[in-house]
Design an enzyme around this catalytic site. Structure first.
Site, PDB file in Angstrom:
ATOM      1  CB  CYS A   1     -22.789  -4.912 -13.562  1.00 29.45           C
ATOM      2  SG  CYS A   1     -23.046  -4.662 -11.794  1.00 29.45           S
TER       3      CYS A   1
ATOM      4  CG  ASP B   1      -1.940   1.177   1.159  1.00 28.27           C
ATOM      5  OD1 ASP B   1      -2.352   1.570   0.058  1.00 28.27           O
ATOM      6  OD2 ASP B   1      -2.289   1.703   2.228  1.00 28.27           O
TER       7      ASP B   1
ATOM      8  CB  CYS C   1     -20.470   5.923  -4.933  1.00 33.12           C
ATOM      9  SG  CYS C   1     -19.458   7.241  -4.228  1.00 33.12           S
TER      10      CYS C   1
HETATM   11  C1  B12 Z   1      -4.564   6.624  -3.487  1.00 31.76           C
HETATM   12  C2  B12 Z   1      -5.343   5.432  -2.988  1.00 31.76           C
HETATM   13  C3  B12 Z   1      -6.664   5.653  -2.551  1.00 31.76           C
HETATM   14  C4  B12 Z   1      -7.365   6.977  -2.755  1.00 31.76           C
HETATM   15  C5  B12 Z   1      -7.762   7.095  -4.237  1.00 31.76           C
HETATM   16  C6  B12 Z   1      -8.377   5.794  -4.799  1.00 31.76           C
HETATM   17  C7  B12 Z   1      -8.104   5.550  -6.278  1.00 31.76           C
HETATM   18  N1  B12 Z   1      -8.975   4.818  -6.910  1.00 31.76           N
HETATM   19  O1  B12 Z   1      -7.088   5.991  -6.811  1.00 31.76           O
HETATM   20  C8  B12 Z   1      -8.551   6.872  -1.754  1.00 31.76           C
HETATM   21  C9  B12 Z   1      -8.148   7.472  -0.408  1.00 31.76           C
HETATM   22  C10 B12 Z   1      -9.859   7.524  -2.212  1.00 31.76           C
HETATM   23  C11 B12 Z   1      -8.671   5.359  -1.601  1.00 31.76           C
HETATM   24  C12 B12 Z   1      -9.808   4.713  -1.211  1.00 31.76           C
HETATM   25  C13 B12 Z   1      -9.948   3.334  -1.076  1.00 31.76           C
HETATM   26  N2  B12 Z   1      -8.945   2.435  -1.161  1.00 31.76           N
HETATM   27 CO1  B12 Z   1      -7.117   2.900  -1.730  1.00 31.76          CO
HETATM   28  N3  B12 Z   1      -5.369   3.129  -2.426  1.00 31.76           N
HETATM   29  C14 B12 Z   1      -4.772   4.145  -2.953  1.00 31.76           C
HETATM   30  C15 B12 Z   1      -3.354   3.755  -3.437  1.00 31.76           C
HETATM   31  C16 B12 Z   1      -2.351   4.242  -2.391  1.00 31.76           C
HETATM   32  C17 B12 Z   1      -2.978   4.258  -4.834  1.00 31.76           C
HETATM   33  C18 B12 Z   1      -4.072   4.036  -5.906  1.00 31.76           C
HETATM   34  C19 B12 Z   1      -3.675   4.711  -7.210  1.00 31.76           C
HETATM   35  O2  B12 Z   1      -2.651   4.429  -7.796  1.00 31.76           O
HETATM   36  N4  B12 Z   1      -4.499   5.662  -7.665  1.00 31.76           N
HETATM   37  C20 B12 Z   1      -4.182   6.400  -8.878  1.00 31.76           C
HETATM   38  C21 B12 Z   1      -5.267   6.226  -9.934  1.00 31.76           C
HETATM   39  C22 B12 Z   1      -4.754   6.787 -11.276  1.00 31.76           C
HETATM   40  O3  B12 Z   1      -5.491   4.879 -10.070  1.00 31.76           O
HETATM   41  P1  B12 Z   1      -6.903   4.245 -10.394  1.00 31.76           P
HETATM   42  O4  B12 Z   1      -8.103   4.901  -9.852  1.00 31.76           O
HETATM   43  O5  B12 Z   1      -6.699   2.831 -10.064  1.00 31.76           O
HETATM   44  O6  B12 Z   1      -6.960   4.581 -11.939  1.00 31.76           O
HETATM   45  C23 B12 Z   1      -7.087   3.608 -12.856  1.00 31.76           C
HETATM   46  C24 B12 Z   1      -8.415   3.628 -13.533  1.00 31.76           C
HETATM   47  O7  B12 Z   1      -8.891   4.963 -13.539  1.00 31.76           O
HETATM   48  C25 B12 Z   1      -8.032   3.110 -14.878  1.00 31.76           C
HETATM   49  N5  B12 Z   1      -8.777   3.728 -15.959  1.00 31.76           N
HETATM   50  C26 B12 Z   1      -8.885   5.010 -16.318  1.00 31.76           C
HETATM   51  N6  B12 Z   1      -9.683   5.139 -17.357  1.00 31.76           N
HETATM   52  C27 B12 Z   1     -10.083   3.893 -17.673  1.00 31.76           C
HETATM   53  C28 B12 Z   1     -10.900   3.432 -18.650  1.00 31.76           C
HETATM   54  C29 B12 Z   1     -11.114   2.047 -18.764  1.00 31.76           C
HETATM   55  C30 B12 Z   1     -12.007   1.558 -19.828  1.00 31.76           C
HETATM   56  C31 B12 Z   1     -10.489   1.137 -17.845  1.00 31.76           C
HETATM   57  C32 B12 Z   1     -10.686  -0.345 -17.907  1.00 31.76           C
HETATM   58  C33 B12 Z   1      -9.669   1.641 -16.828  1.00 31.76           C
HETATM   59  C34 B12 Z   1      -9.491   3.002 -16.784  1.00 31.76           C
HETATM   60  O8  B12 Z   1      -6.651   3.319 -15.104  1.00 31.76           O
HETATM   61  C35 B12 Z   1      -6.093   3.903 -13.935  1.00 31.76           C
HETATM   62  C36 B12 Z   1      -4.713   3.334 -13.666  1.00 31.76           C
HETATM   63  O9  B12 Z   1      -4.729   1.939 -13.403  1.00 31.76           O
HETATM   64  C37 B12 Z   1      -3.481   2.168  -3.453  1.00 31.76           C
HETATM   65  C38 B12 Z   1      -2.203   1.422  -3.038  1.00 31.76           C
HETATM   66  C39 B12 Z   1      -1.193   1.438  -4.164  1.00 31.76           C
HETATM   67  N7  B12 Z   1       0.035   1.773  -3.834  1.00 31.76           N
HETATM   68  O10 B12 Z   1      -1.538   1.129  -5.305  1.00 31.76           O
HETATM   69  C40 B12 Z   1      -4.624   1.893  -2.449  1.00 31.76           C
HETATM   70  C41 B12 Z   1      -5.633   0.794  -2.819  1.00 31.76           C
HETATM   71  C42 B12 Z   1      -6.042   1.007  -4.269  1.00 31.76           C
HETATM   72  N8  B12 Z   1      -6.783   1.085  -1.972  1.00 31.76           N
HETATM   73  C43 B12 Z   1      -7.425   0.029  -1.576  1.00 31.76           C
HETATM   74  C44 B12 Z   1      -8.634   0.038  -0.847  1.00 31.76           C
HETATM   75  C45 B12 Z   1      -9.061  -1.270  -0.218  1.00 31.76           C
HETATM   76  C46 B12 Z   1      -9.395   1.203  -0.728  1.00 31.76           C
HETATM   77  C47 B12 Z   1     -10.799   1.355  -0.144  1.00 31.76           C
HETATM   78  C48 B12 Z   1     -11.763   0.196  -0.428  1.00 31.76           C
HETATM   79  C49 B12 Z   1     -10.639   1.581   1.369  1.00 31.76           C
HETATM   80  C50 B12 Z   1     -11.938   1.872   2.095  1.00 31.76           C
HETATM   81  N9  B12 Z   1     -12.093   3.006   2.624  1.00 31.76           N
HETATM   82  O11 B12 Z   1     -12.828   1.074   2.233  1.00 31.76           O
HETATM   83  C51 B12 Z   1     -11.264   2.664  -0.844  1.00 31.76           C
HETATM   84  C52 B12 Z   1     -11.927   2.359  -2.204  1.00 31.76           C
HETATM   85  C53 B12 Z   1     -12.314   3.598  -2.986  1.00 31.76           C
HETATM   86  C54 B12 Z   1     -12.276   3.346  -4.504  1.00 31.76           C
HETATM   87  N10 B12 Z   1     -13.403   3.053  -5.132  1.00 31.76           N
HETATM   88  O12 B12 Z   1     -11.197   3.390  -5.083  1.00 31.76           O
HETATM   89  C55 B12 Z   1      -6.757  -1.238  -2.068  1.00 31.76           C
HETATM   90  C56 B12 Z   1      -7.573  -1.805  -3.236  1.00 31.76           C
HETATM   91  C57 B12 Z   1      -7.493  -3.311  -3.343  1.00 31.76           C
HETATM   92  C58 B12 Z   1      -8.138  -3.780  -4.609  1.00 31.76           C
HETATM   93  N11 B12 Z   1      -8.729  -4.972  -4.549  1.00 31.76           N
HETATM   94  O13 B12 Z   1      -8.123  -3.108  -5.621  1.00 31.76           O
HETATM   95  C59 B12 Z   1      -5.317  -0.708  -2.477  1.00 31.76           C
HETATM   96  C60 B12 Z   1      -4.665  -1.423  -3.668  1.00 31.76           C
HETATM   97  C61 B12 Z   1      -4.434  -0.850  -1.213  1.00 31.76           C
HETATM   98  C62 B12 Z   1      -4.001  -2.281  -0.978  1.00 31.76           C
HETATM   99  N12 B12 Z   1      -2.707  -2.517  -0.869  1.00 31.76           N
HETATM  100  O14 B12 Z   1      -4.774  -3.207  -0.881  1.00 31.76           O
HETATM  101  N13 B12 Z   1      -7.503   4.744  -1.968  1.00 31.76           N
END
Ligand code: B12
Length: 242
Positions: free
Chosen positions: A201, A144, A208
């Site tokens: 889905c 994480d 949310c």
């Molecule tokens: C920053 C962060 C947060 C932030 C931002 C979340 C986010 N989605 O980025 C906040 C504080 C809001 C958060 C919340 C939560 N988090 Co968090 N978080 C992180 C962290 C540190 C980085 C995530 C990251 O890189 N974000 C940057 C953005 C760019 O990434 P992204 O949203 O995944 O973006 C992708 C999509 O948008 C996609 N995309 C964009 N356009 C399109 C279009 C298509 C068609 C497709 C397919 C994809 C796509 O591409 C992007 C890059 O992969 C990780 C740990 C880590 N080091 O990875 C944990 C992590 C993601 N979190 C986790 C968890 C459990 C949560 C929560 C459930 C905690 C809770 N409170 O209950 C919530 C879930 C909220 C949610 N729906 O995301 C877990 C998720 C596990 C999993 N199974 O995925 C992680 C991996 C931590 C861990 N080690 O387990 N988190």
């Protein structure tokens, strides 16, 4: 014991078994690289300011989007998943507005501590086994907090796909997997990425309460309850009052 004719295959099989024996629920192997689409999406996310106050996401963004910039020796990544599914429906609490609801991941022992302890034990066994097989292998472990894009790595390792809520969804465990990694200096064969099964889905998006998803697969952290209650430095009373 005879030396293995296929040391890398033996090592890979050993690691998978050892990870499951440590108590992890899902295991897979990824190359030490993040697909360019995920790296581009990170840049867009940051450029849009969707990370809000999480300035640490911008610091070392280059390392976040490339495991070999974080650690040049990295050749493959063992990704582990820890199931944290509750034994009941956590949404039932929403019918009891007089009760506060704590996010499921925060109800037990800190997962960082639990997973790091298991990964540390696994790392020790990995180094010893690699030496026995004559491979020589350095390892680094992450859960994480390091600049690692854990979800795209987990997808590449075949643990699941990134769902419309942006988290990684597993066919066996749903959204209830926490992720951790062992970076390895040995290149091991990757698993096959899981295709997207979300289809039409959209239940995670409509569930949310703060409409934090500007579009499927995209999250604006500034609207996410997890961000507002943990990461955001200012008062979130106005946003959360419902
Ligand atoms: C920053 C962060 C947060 C932030 C931002 C979340 C986010 N989605 O980025 C906040 C504080 C809001 C958060 C919340 C939560 N988090 Co968090 N978080 C992180 C962290 C540190 C980085 C995530 C990251 O890189 N974000 C940057 C953005 C760019 O990434 P992204 O949203 O995944 O973006 C992708 C999509 O948008 C996609 N995309 C964009 N356009 C399109 C279009 C298509 C068609 C497709 C397919 C994809 C796509 O591409 C992007 C890059 O992969 C990780 C740990 C880590 N080091 O990875 C944990 C992590 C993601 N979190 C986790 C968890 C459990 C949560 C929560 C459930 C905690 C809770 N409170 O209950 C919530 C879930 C909220 C949610 N729906 O995301 C877990 C998720 C596990 C999993 N199974 O995925 C992680 C991996 C931590 C861990 N080690 O387990 N988190």
């Amino acid at each position: 014991m005879q030396p293995s004719p296929y040391p890398k295959e033996s090592f890979r099989a050993f690691l998978r078994d050892a990870a499951l024996a440590e108590g992890f629920d899902a295991v897979g192997f990824a190359p030490a690289s993040v697909p360019s689409r995920a790296a581009d999406a990170l840049r867009d996310f940051l450029a849009e300011g969707r990370h809000g106050d999480m300035g640490w996401m911008e610091t070392h963004a280059d390392r976040r989007e490339d495991p070999q910039t974080l650690w040049p020796e990295a050749r493959s990544v063992l990704v582990v998943g820890q199931n944290y599914a509750p034994g009941h429906d956590p949404l039932a609490l929403l019918d009891r507005p007089e009760r506060g609801a704590i996010s499921v991941y925060a109800r037990n022992k800190d997962y960082h501590d639990l997973m790091k302890a298991r990964l540390r034990a696994l790392a020790g066994k990995a180094v010893a086994e690699a030496a026995r097989l004559g491979l020589g292998c350095d390892v680094k472990l992450f859960v994480d907090t390091a600049p690692v894009m854990e979800k795209p790595l987990a997808v590449q390792a075949g643990l699941g796909w990134q769902g419309k809520h942006t988290n990684m969804v597993s066919r066996s465990f749903g959204s209830w997997l926490l992720l951790g990694e062992l970076f390895l200096s040995v290149d091991l064969a990757p698993d096959t990425p899981e295709p997207d099964h979300c289809g039409r889905c959209s239940r995670c998006l409509t569930a949310c309460p703060t409409a934090a998803f500007p579009a499927p697969y995209q999250l604006d952290a500034r609207r996410c309850i997890a961000y507002l209650t943990i990461e955001h430095k200012a008062s979130s009373r106005r946003t959360c009052a419902r």
